[in-house]
Structure formats: structure tokens, C-alpha cells
Design a protein around this motif. Structure first.
Motif, PDB file in Angstrom:
ATOM      1  N   LYS A 124      12.230  -2.448  -4.381  1.00 48.38           N
ATOM      2  CA  LYS A 124      11.164  -1.764  -3.654  1.00 48.38           C
ATOM      3  C   LYS A 124       9.906  -2.639  -3.543  1.00 48.38           C
ATOM      4  CE  LYS A 124      13.008   2.781  -4.839  1.00 48.38           C
ATOM      5  NZ  LYS A 124      14.081   2.682  -3.977  1.00 48.38           N
TER       6      LYS A 124
ATOM      7  N   ARG B  47      10.708  -5.550  -1.044  1.00 50.50           N
ATOM      8  CA  ARG B  47      10.667  -5.094   0.346  1.00 50.50           C
ATOM      9  C   ARG B  47       9.230  -5.128   0.883  1.00 50.50           C
ATOM     10  NH1 ARG B  47      12.572   0.383   0.330  1.00 50.50           N
ATOM     11  NH2 ARG B  47      14.478  -0.514  -0.452  1.00 50.50           N
ATOM     12  N   SER B  48       8.261  -4.773   0.044  1.00 55.58           N
ATOM     13  CA  SER B  48       6.861  -4.772   0.477  1.00 55.58           C
ATOM     14  C   SER B  48       6.279  -6.182   0.594  1.00 55.58           C
ATOM     15  CB  SER B  48       6.005  -3.970  -0.505  1.00 55.58           C
ATOM     16  OG  SER B  48       6.400  -2.623  -0.509  1.00 55.58           O
TER      17      SER B  48
ATOM     18  N   GLU C 227       9.453   4.567  -5.154  1.00 60.71           N
ATOM     19  CA  GLU C 227       9.124   3.758  -3.977  1.00 60.71           C
ATOM     20  C   GLU C 227       7.619   3.751  -3.725  1.00 60.71           C
ATOM     21  OE1 GLU C 227      10.255   3.537   0.730  1.00 60.71           O
ATOM     22  OE2 GLU C 227      11.703   4.371  -0.678  1.00 60.71           O
ATOM     23  N   ASN C 228       6.968   4.903  -3.823  1.00 59.79           N
ATOM     24  CA  ASN C 228       5.521   4.983  -3.613  1.00 59.79           C
ATOM     25  C   ASN C 228       4.749   4.185  -4.664  1.00 59.79           C
ATOM     26  OD1 ASN C 228       5.948   6.638  -1.403  1.00 59.79           O
ATOM     27  ND2 ASN C 228       5.509   8.530  -2.516  1.00 59.79           N
TER      28      ASN C 228
ATOM     29  N   SER D 184       5.863   1.693  -6.504  1.00 62.14           N
ATOM     30  CA  SER D 184       6.159   0.272  -6.321  1.00 62.14           C
ATOM     31  C   SER D 184       5.352  -0.306  -5.166  1.00 62.14           C
ATOM     32  CB  SER D 184       7.650   0.067  -6.069  1.00 62.14           C
ATOM     33  OG  SER D 184       8.402   0.519  -7.165  1.00 62.14           O
ATOM     34  N   SER D 185       5.224   0.459  -4.103  1.00 61.39           N
ATOM     35  CA  SER D 185       4.428   0.021  -2.956  1.00 61.39           C
ATOM     36  C   SER D 185       2.955  -0.146  -3.343  1.00 61.39           C
ATOM     37  CB  SER D 185       4.565   1.030  -1.822  1.00 61.39           C
ATOM     38  OG  SER D 185       3.778   0.656  -0.731  1.00 61.39           O
ATOM     39  N   GLU D 186       2.439   0.762  -4.157  1.00 64.40           N
ATOM     40  CA  GLU D 186       1.056   0.648  -4.638  1.00 64.40           C
ATOM     41  C   GLU D 186       0.875  -0.614  -5.483  1.00 64.40           C
ATOM     42  OE1 GLU D 186      -0.414   4.202  -6.559  1.00 64.40           O
ATOM     43  OE2 GLU D 186       0.465   5.464  -5.002  1.00 64.40           O
TER      44      GLU D 186
ATOM     45  N   THR E  27       0.762  -3.627  -3.220  1.00 62.09           N
ATOM     46  CA  THR E  27      -0.559  -3.715  -2.583  1.00 62.09           C
ATOM     47  C   THR E  27      -1.574  -4.312  -3.554  1.00 62.09           C
ATOM     48  OG1 THR E  27      -0.056  -1.819  -1.183  1.00 62.09           O
ATOM     49  CG2 THR E  27      -2.383  -2.390  -1.454  1.00 62.09           C
TER      50      THR E  27
END
Length: 156
Positions: free
Chosen positions: A49, A52-53, A137-138, A140-142, A145
């Protein structure tokens, strides 16, 4: 208001809304780095995850700052609260990432990022797994960032 008045108001307000100056935080012109390599250690689900970002910043030959990353992830799911019978009511997902950023001038920045969230436990396992996957997923995305922000802070 009649139809002609609405059209006039729209035409008068249109330039104010179209010229607001909005630009995305990570617009391509502001990001002046590329990842030469990204090495992951630890939890494979979080790795996929975060990876991917970060892939949009990988192997971009037009960028002058070359950055290498070593990311060690750890995910845990623990019971946050129980009812009077001892059954779990809420769980907490924790994702901890130790990130080593190796910059073009061979300087190294090491930073720990941690994100967590609490969610209600439900009886259906398939829905429970779906909720957990979305939350992971959320989170991991944070973290991805935050990694980008840290790199931007150290490359300018």
C-alpha cells in the motif's frame, strides 16, 4: 430572479471562481526528486500500500535529486475495548514505519512515522476484513504522504 439575471450573475462570478489559484500540493513542478530505490522490510500488506503511493516518484530521469528509501513497517491489531462478557467491542490498528532517507549528498535522515485508528468490531468476518483493509490502506497512504513531506523538507 429571472433567467437573464441568473446568467448575468453566473458570468460575473465565473472569473472569481476560475482564478482562485488552486494548485495541488504535490504538483509535478514542485517535486524535484526521484527514488532510485525503495527497500521495504516488515509487513508485506503495508509495503504494497505504501509502495503504490510512492511509485509515481520512482525512476524519473528529469529530476536532479536522487533519493533512496529504506522503510521498515510494523502493523498490529489489538483489542481497544471489551464488553462485560469480555468480547471485543473495538479494535485498534497501529502502523509504525521507520524510514531511512538517503539523500543525493549521502546525508541520511531517519524518521519514525506512526498512525493508528480505532474501529468497531462486527460479527461478519468478511466485512471485518474489508474494513481493516480499507483502514490499513488509508493509514499507509497517510504515512506515504508524510514521507514525501519529509523528503521535500530535506531536499529544498
Amino acid at each position: 430572479m429571472n433567467k437573464l439575471g441568473k446568467i448575468f450573475a453566473f458570468l460575473v462570478l465565473l472569473p472569481f471562481f476560475s482564478g482562485c489559484g488552486y494548485t495541488p500540493i504535490f504538483s509535478k513542478k514542485d517535486v524535484n526528486f526521484t527514488f532510485e530505490s525503495i527497500e521495504f522490510l516488515g509487513d508485506k500488506e503495508v509495503e504494497k500500500k505504501i509502495s503504490r503511493s510512492l511509485t509515481i516518484y520512482k525512476n524519473r530521469p528529469d529530476k536532479e535529486n536522487k533519493v533512496e528509501l529504506v522503510i521498515k513497517n510494523q502493523k498490529s491489531i489489538v483489542i481497544a475495548s471489551k464488553n462485560s462478557k469480555g468480547e471485543p467491542l473495538t479494535n485498534r490498528i497501529n502502523i509504525d514505519s521507520n524510514v531511512k532517507i538517503i539523500l543525493a549528498d549521502d546525508s541520511i535522515v531517519e524518521k519514525n512515522f506512526s498512525k493508528s485508528t480505532v474501529y468497531s468490531v462486527i460479527d461478519r468476518k468478511s466485512e471485518q476484513e474489508s474494513i481493516e483493509n480499507k483502514l490499513i490502506e488509508n493509514l499507509s497512504s497517510e504515512i506515504a504522504t508524510q514521507i514525501i513531506f519529509e523528503i521535500l523538507k530535506n531536499t529544498k
